[in-house]
Design a protein around this motif. Sequence first.
Motif, PDB file in Angstrom:
ATOM      1  N   VAL A  89      12.900   4.510 -15.921  1.00 30.24           N
ATOM      2  CA  VAL A  89      12.729   6.142 -15.464  1.00 30.24           C
ATOM      3  C   VAL A  89      13.553   6.502 -14.242  1.00 30.24           C
ATOM      4  CG1 VAL A  89      10.706   7.922 -14.601  1.00 30.24           C
ATOM      5  CG2 VAL A  89       9.876   6.122 -16.228  1.00 30.24           C
ATOM      6  N   PHE A  90      13.748   7.988 -14.734  1.00 26.07           N
ATOM      7  CA  PHE A  90      14.936   8.186 -13.940  1.00 26.07           C
ATOM      8  C   PHE A  90      14.086   9.472 -13.461  1.00 26.07           C
ATOM      9  CE2 PHE A  90      17.036   4.868 -16.157  1.00 26.07           C
ATOM     10  CZ  PHE A  90      18.013   4.310 -14.451  1.00 26.07           C
ATOM     11  N   ILE A  91      14.995  10.251 -12.032  1.00 22.31           N
ATOM     12  CA  ILE A  91      14.631  11.606 -11.714  1.00 22.31           C
ATOM     13  C   ILE A  91      16.153  12.385 -11.482  1.00 22.31           C
ATOM     14  CG2 ILE A  91      13.782  13.159 -10.196  1.00 22.31           C
ATOM     15  CD1 ILE A  91      11.382  11.542 -10.541  1.00 22.31           C
ATOM     16  N   VAL A  92      16.663  12.845 -11.871  1.00 19.25           N
ATOM     17  CA  VAL A  92      18.047  13.607 -11.839  1.00 19.25           C
ATOM     18  C   VAL A  92      17.386  15.067 -10.970  1.00 19.25           C
ATOM     19  CG1 VAL A  92      20.119  14.783 -12.721  1.00 19.25           C
ATOM     20  CG2 VAL A  92      19.056  12.614 -13.626  1.00 19.25           C
ATOM     21  N   MET A  93      17.636  15.812  -9.851  1.00 23.18           N
ATOM     22  CA  MET A  93      17.506  16.152  -9.126  1.00 23.18           C
ATOM     23  C   MET A  93      18.188  17.416  -9.143  1.00 23.18           C
ATOM     24  SD  MET A  93      14.834  15.012  -7.799  1.00 23.18           S
ATOM     25  CE  MET A  93      14.168  16.511  -7.167  1.00 23.18           C
ATOM     26  N   GLU A  94      17.969  18.486  -8.853  1.00 21.21           N
ATOM     27  CA  GLU A  94      18.572  19.772  -8.707  1.00 21.21           C
ATOM     28  C   GLU A  94      19.823  19.733  -8.235  1.00 21.21           C
ATOM     29  OE1 GLU A  94      18.034  24.722  -8.706  1.00 21.21           O
ATOM     30  OE2 GLU A  94      16.303  23.274  -7.742  1.00 21.21           O
ATOM     31  N   GLY A  95      20.707  19.994  -8.453  1.00 23.57           N
ATOM     32  CA  GLY A  95      22.288  20.182  -7.526  1.00 23.57           C
ATOM     33  C   GLY A  95      22.582  18.448  -8.088  1.00 23.57           C
ATOM     34  N   ALA A  96      22.308  17.560  -8.682  1.00 21.35           N
ATOM     35  CA  ALA A  96      22.673  16.454  -9.007  1.00 21.35           C
ATOM     36  C   ALA A  96      24.336  16.554  -9.859  1.00 21.35           C
ATOM     37  CB  ALA A  96      21.995  15.448  -9.496  1.00 21.35           C
ATOM     38  N   ASN A  97      25.369  15.461  -9.872  1.00 20.26           N
ATOM     39  CA  ASN A  97      26.802  15.747  -9.743  1.00 20.26           C
ATOM     40  C   ASN A  97      26.812  15.626 -11.414  1.00 20.26           C
ATOM     41  OD1 ASN A  97      27.935  17.106  -8.068  1.00 20.26           O
ATOM     42  ND2 ASN A  97      28.030  15.357  -6.776  1.00 20.26           N
ATOM     43  N   ARG A  98      26.001  14.034 -11.379  1.00 16.99           N
ATOM     44  CA  ARG A  98      25.964  13.950 -13.352  1.00 16.99           C
ATOM     45  C   ARG A  98      24.201  12.602 -13.221  1.00 16.99           C
ATOM     46  NH1 ARG A  98      25.367   8.785 -11.921  1.00 16.99           N
ATOM     47  NH2 ARG A  98      25.710   7.022  -9.947  1.00 16.99           N
ATOM     48  N   PRO A  99      24.125  12.931 -14.881  1.00 24.26           N
ATOM     49  CA  PRO A  99      23.252  12.444 -15.302  1.00 24.26           C
ATOM     50  C   PRO A  99      22.820  10.834 -14.845  1.00 24.26           C
ATOM     51  CG  PRO A  99      24.776  12.473 -17.330  1.00 24.26           C
ATOM     52  CD  PRO A  99      25.168  13.074 -15.806  1.00 24.26           C
ATOM     53  N   PRO A 100      21.356  10.311 -14.948  1.00 23.70           N
ATOM     54  CA  PRO A 100      22.008   8.470 -15.487  1.00 23.70           C
ATOM     55  C   PRO A 100      23.156   7.946 -15.990  1.00 23.70           C
ATOM     56  CG  PRO A 100      19.779  10.205 -16.369  1.00 23.70           C
ATOM     57  CD  PRO A 100      20.746  10.643 -15.887  1.00 23.70           C
ATOM     58  N   HIS A 101      23.418   7.221 -15.407  1.00 22.43           N
ATOM     59  CA  HIS A 101      24.374   6.554 -16.200  1.00 22.43           C
ATOM     60  C   HIS A 101      24.365   4.935 -17.001  1.00 22.43           C
ATOM     61  CE1 HIS A 101      25.392   4.151 -12.227  1.00 22.43           C
ATOM     62  NE2 HIS A 101      25.924   3.177 -13.448  1.00 22.43           N
ATOM     63  N   GLU A 102      22.793   4.638 -16.215  1.00 23.11           N
ATOM     64  CA  GLU A 102      21.867   3.385 -16.264  1.00 23.11           C
ATOM     65  C   GLU A 102      21.511   3.261 -17.430  1.00 23.11           C
ATOM     66  OE1 GLU A 102      21.769   4.162 -12.454  1.00 23.11           O
ATOM     67  OE2 GLU A 102      21.770   5.342 -14.179  1.00 23.11           O
ATOM     68  N   VAL A 103      21.799   4.432 -18.476  1.00 26.82           N
ATOM     69  CA  VAL A 103      20.514   4.672 -20.079  1.00 26.82           C
ATOM     70  C   VAL A 103      21.830   4.598 -20.520  1.00 26.82           C
ATOM     71  CG1 VAL A 103      19.135   6.223 -19.296  1.00 26.82           C
ATOM     72  CG2 VAL A 103      21.077   7.223 -20.140  1.00 26.82           C
ATOM     73  N   GLY A 104      22.922   4.960 -20.298  1.00 26.58           N
ATOM     74  CA  GLY A 104      23.883   4.600 -21.839  1.00 26.58           C
ATOM     75  C   GLY A 104      24.444   2.862 -21.711  1.00 26.58           C
TER      76      GLY A 104
END
Length: 325
Positions: free
Chosen positions: A150-165
Amino acid sequence: MSGKLAGHHVAVLLGGLSSEREVSLVSGKACADALERLGARVTRVDAGRDLAQVLANLKPDVCFNALHGEWGEDGCVQGILETLAIPYTHCGVLASALAMDKAKAKAVLAAAGVTVPGGGLFNRHDVARDHVIPPPYVVKPNAEGSSVGVFIVMEGANRPPHEVGVESWTHGEDVMVEPFIAGLELAVAVMDGVAQAVTEIVPTSGFYDFEAKYGEGGSQHLIPARMPKDDYDKALRLAERAHAALGCRGVTRSDLRYDPVKRDLVLLEVNTQPGMTPTSLAPEQAAHQGVSFDDLVFWIVEDAYARGGAGGRTQNRQPSGQKPQ
């Protein structure tokens, strides 16, 4: 208490093949120890691909399914037990498979009038490449538990979670992406269709992740949750409705989010085989209702006996601790 299950052979399924193996080993040990205190003859079975043959040789009276995650909780092991006509604890094949698939479960729950998060399924590589919905949002496997992956991407984050790819990702090609819902983390255990209590979970790390769930001092559990009575009662009813809508039986646990400002309640998911570790929520709620851990384990086994072989086609309950004749 001693001797309630004397003469009964219980196979406790634990460990298994999923990413939640370590949690299952702890749950299984706690339940096996309780069953031995209750007088049962207990065989601990680390569930592998040869499970059907192992159980066919053991011929237990009942299986206590303490597995978590893929294969043990998603209907596969339940199908083996159906085929062997061995009574088993927790939900049957359909409810297990349905609840484990977050996308399908959400569709059923929404149709039953249960408020669930928005979002949907996306290819994991698309999710790793760019924001598929505006932050803040949550990314999680479609068929895992215990906050694995599980990953939480907060407001203002520059990039998505690369770990899922990455190539080492083992949690499926499609992932669930949902808007992040601010507020209190709540849990409601349902036992035999009746909600037990509402627990407010206060993680020390700020996020109720795997470590917060199972680590020492990872979170504080407040029973009853600090919320208005009307909202508290609504959380109980939502969990009961979700339990019924998915066709669950025995003990389940619903996870919810509560916005104390808007007073909104959203049901995140239903766990058909709640953890039975020293820090687990369902045993804590049972204790809050005056039911000890051993009594809870006994009730779960009795419930399996009452449903009979082949996954529960015998519906008449028997006297405490007695197998169907």
